[in-house]
Design a protein around this motif. Structure first.
Motif, PDB file in Angstrom:
ATOM      1  N   ASP A 128       0.832  -1.220   0.000  1.00 58.91           N
ATOM      2  CA  ASP A 128       0.000   0.000   0.000  1.00 58.91           C
ATOM      3  C   ASP A 128       0.863   1.265   0.000  1.00 58.91           C
ATOM      4  O   ASP A 128       0.550   2.252  -0.658  1.00 58.91           O
ATOM      5  CB  ASP A 128      -0.939   0.010   1.217  1.00 58.91           C
TER       6      ASP A 128
ATOM      7  N   PRO B  88       1.978  -0.339  -4.979  1.00 63.11           N
ATOM      8  CA  PRO B  88       0.552  -0.679  -5.134  1.00 63.11           C
ATOM      9  C   PRO B  88       0.275  -1.743  -6.193  1.00 63.11           C
ATOM     10  O   PRO B  88      -0.732  -2.449  -6.105  1.00 63.11           O
ATOM     11  CB  PRO B  88      -0.092   0.657  -5.536  1.00 63.11           C
ATOM     12  N   SER B  89       1.178  -1.909  -7.159  1.00 64.33           N
ATOM     13  CA  SER B  89       0.922  -2.904  -8.206  1.00 64.33           C
ATOM     14  C   SER B  89       1.019  -4.335  -7.656  1.00 64.33           C
ATOM     15  O   SER B  89       0.640  -5.291  -8.338  1.00 64.33           O
ATOM     16  CB  SER B  89       1.901  -2.733  -9.363  1.00 64.33           C
TER      17      SER B  89
ATOM     18  N   ARG C  78      -0.714  -5.418  -5.230  1.00 66.82           N
ATOM     19  CA  ARG C  78      -1.985  -5.756  -4.586  1.00 66.82           C
ATOM     20  C   ARG C  78      -3.111  -5.285  -5.500  1.00 66.82           C
ATOM     21  O   ARG C  78      -3.143  -4.102  -5.881  1.00 66.82           O
ATOM     22  CB  ARG C  78      -2.046  -5.037  -3.235  1.00 66.82           C
ATOM     23  N   SER C  79      -4.027  -6.183  -5.838  1.00 68.44           N
ATOM     24  CA  SER C  79      -5.102  -5.799  -6.751  1.00 68.44           C
ATOM     25  C   SER C  79      -5.918  -4.644  -6.162  1.00 68.44           C
ATOM     26  O   SER C  79      -6.158  -4.591  -4.956  1.00 68.44           O
ATOM     27  CB  SER C  79      -6.008  -6.995  -7.015  1.00 68.44           C
ATOM     28  N   GLN C  80      -6.336  -3.737  -7.025  1.00 64.40           N
ATOM     29  CA  GLN C  80      -7.200  -2.636  -6.579  1.00 64.40           C
ATOM     30  C   GLN C  80      -8.672  -3.058  -6.636  1.00 64.40           C
ATOM     31  O   GLN C  80      -9.547  -2.350  -6.156  1.00 64.40           O
ATOM     32  CB  GLN C  80      -6.967  -1.387  -7.454  1.00 64.40           C
ATOM     33  N   ASP C  81      -8.933  -4.232  -7.212  1.00 65.18           N
ATOM     34  CA  ASP C  81     -10.293  -4.786  -7.234  1.00 65.18           C
ATOM     35  C   ASP C  81     -10.565  -5.421  -5.866  1.00 65.18           C
ATOM     36  O   ASP C  81      -9.861  -6.341  -5.458  1.00 65.18           O
ATOM     37  CB  ASP C  81     -10.358  -5.834  -8.351  1.00 65.18           C
TER      38      ASP C  81
ATOM     39  N   ARG D 220      -8.779  -8.667  -4.248  1.00 65.24           N
ATOM     40  CA  ARG D 220      -7.929  -8.353  -3.093  1.00 65.24           C
ATOM     41  C   ARG D 220      -8.340  -9.174  -1.866  1.00 65.24           C
ATOM     42  O   ARG D 220      -7.499  -9.740  -1.158  1.00 65.24           O
ATOM     43  CB  ARG D 220      -8.146  -6.864  -2.823  1.00 65.24           C
TER      44      ARG D 220
END
Ligand code: GSH
Length: 210
Positions: free
Chosen positions: A82, A86-87, A89-92, A96
């Motif tokens: 975080d 950030p790439s 960890r999925s932002q979906d 996630r």
């Protein structure tokens, strides 16, 4: 409050590298190309009062990122992604959450595999020992669940490698290295083969088990 680390200062990782939970963080730091130094502590290295002031659990790992002190390996992985990568960890939120599930499931797996790991690596036993065999069987049964998941997608983190692959990735190396009976689990084996191609995995995880 976000961490304030002076430019050029490294993230500090505290913990002996023969710990599964320390390996998770060391591997993540390499994957994320973050500047870090690791100090041996815990296990046969013992603890200092300064360390115990940071982590009173008497456990490793702990990180210092500027003013932030953080323990609990999976919380550290989530923080590093975080804050810095950030790439990884999925932002979906659904993908996630699914990844988070496999990250936390790893602690249950560690319980199942513990007697086989300790028996084979630290007590000179092998699969003929009843406790090793029973633990190996429990671990294999759980790995069959992971194999079924990996039949559906290439990575536990979604369509690309990420932090959700790291906890079980570390434990998979132990699973494939100790003397236990392993049923054929092709999707798990394929995922493990792809992990072994990653330089950070080879450097921080695929070291002799002690
Ligand atoms: N839930 C904790 C567990 C930490 C843990 O159990 N660490 C073990 C090593 S894998 C430990 O510190 N054992 C005592 C020691 O090394 O002195 C985490 O994920 O960070």
């Amino acid at each position: 409050m976000s961490a304030t680390r002076p430019p050029g200062d490294p993230i500090i990782l505290w913990g002996r590298l023969n710990s599964h939970n320390v390996k998770k963080v060391a591997w993540a730091l390499v994957e994320m190309e973050l500047h870090f130094v690791r100090h041996d502590i815990g296990g046969t290295f013992g603890y200092t009062p300064e360390y115990l002031a940071m982590n009173p659990n008497r456990l490793v790992p702990t990180i210092e990122d500027g003013s932030l002190v953080l323990w609990e390996s999976n919380a550290i992985l989530r923080y590093l992604a975080d804050a810095h990568a950030p790439s990884f960890r999925s932002q979906d939120v659904a993908i996630r959450a699914d990844g988070d599930k496999w990250m936390d499931w790893q602690f249950q797996f560690a319980d199942a595999q513990r007697d086989a790991f300790l028996g084979c690596v630290r007590q000179g036993k092998d699969r003929t020992d009843p406790a090793v065999a029973a633990s190996g069987q429990s671990a294999a049964a759980m790995m069959a669940l992971l194999d079924a998941e990996l039949a559906l997608r290439s990575w536990l983190s979604g369509d690309r490698f990420g932090i959700a692959d790291i906890p079980m990735g570390v434990y998979a190396h132990t699973y494939f290295s100790i003397d236990i009976a392993r049923p054929s689990l092709p999707h798990l084996s394929d995922w493990y083969a792809r992990l072994k191609e990653r330089p950070g995995y080879a450097e921080q995880v695929m070291i002799p088990l002690t």
